[in-house]
Design a protein around this motif. Structure first.
Motif: not given
Length: 206
Positions: A20, A25, A29
């Motif tokens: 991720l 990311v 989030l």
């Protein structure tokens, strides 16, 4: 009780966390997406009676509660804001899970069990509040019979067993959670009271 497995879970979540991070990311989030997904599943699938399916999906989604923290640590993005957001949305997620259970009981004409589930919800929230409030005052609160992870495991297990046909499984689960909530709140209040008394005694001696 399940807090002792955090180290193991951290190691298991490291590979997906690194992936991720590579994808850009961020932990916030992950926290938001996990919470929204969990709320949607809890408030749609559980009232519709898709209990074992909801239990499995909720169990998978709940891993994001640790995944966001692992991403934050590995990427060097830990912050007070992230901890605050995570803790706040945990309360939303917990409320959704138990609200879904309450609705399921109510729609099934089981008002007594709906009331017990409501008690489990309130006591679970108070359990978390007592810890947060105590720590804001500089006191330490550790352990207890049923921390958040324990409560979720019991709730999901109740949903799973009820969903596959085990009678009264969810009723037993919410009863256990309500009783465990009373005990855990009592344990944490006692911890705080002892620390407060010790501080007062120290001030008197001075």
């Amino acid at each position: 009780m399940l807090e002792r497995f955090r180290g193991l879970m951290g190691r298991l979540l490291t590979p997906p966390a690194r992936l991720l991070i590579k994808l850009g990311v961020g932990p916030d989030l992950i926290t938001w997406v996990g919470t929204v997904a969990l709320v949607a599943v809890a408030l749609v699938m559980v009232p519709l009676g898709l209990l074992w399916q909801a239990a499995l999906v909720l169990g998978v989604i709940s891993f994001t509660d640790m995944l966001d923290g692992q991403v934050a640590r590995l990427s060097g993005r830990t912050s007070r804001w992230g901890a605050f957001l995570d803790s706040s949305l945990d309360r939303v997620a917990d409320g959704a899970v138990f609200t879904g259970v309450i609705i399921w009981f109510a729609l099934g004409g089981r008002p007594v069990w709906a009331g017990v589930a409501a008690a489990a919800l309130v006591l679970g929230q108070v359990t978390s509040y007592v810890k947060a409030r105590a720590e804001s005052q500089g006191w330490q609160v550790t352990g207890g019979l049923a921390a958040r992870a324990d409560r979720l495991v019991i709730a999901y297990l109740g949903l799973l067993l009820q969903g596959i046909g085990v009678p009264y499984a969810l009723a037993v689960a919410v009863t256990v959670l309500a009783l465990a909530g009373v005990i855990t709140v009592g344990q944490r209040l006692r911890q705080v009271r002892r620390q407060a008394d010790a501080e007062e005694a120290s001030e008197v001696d001075q």
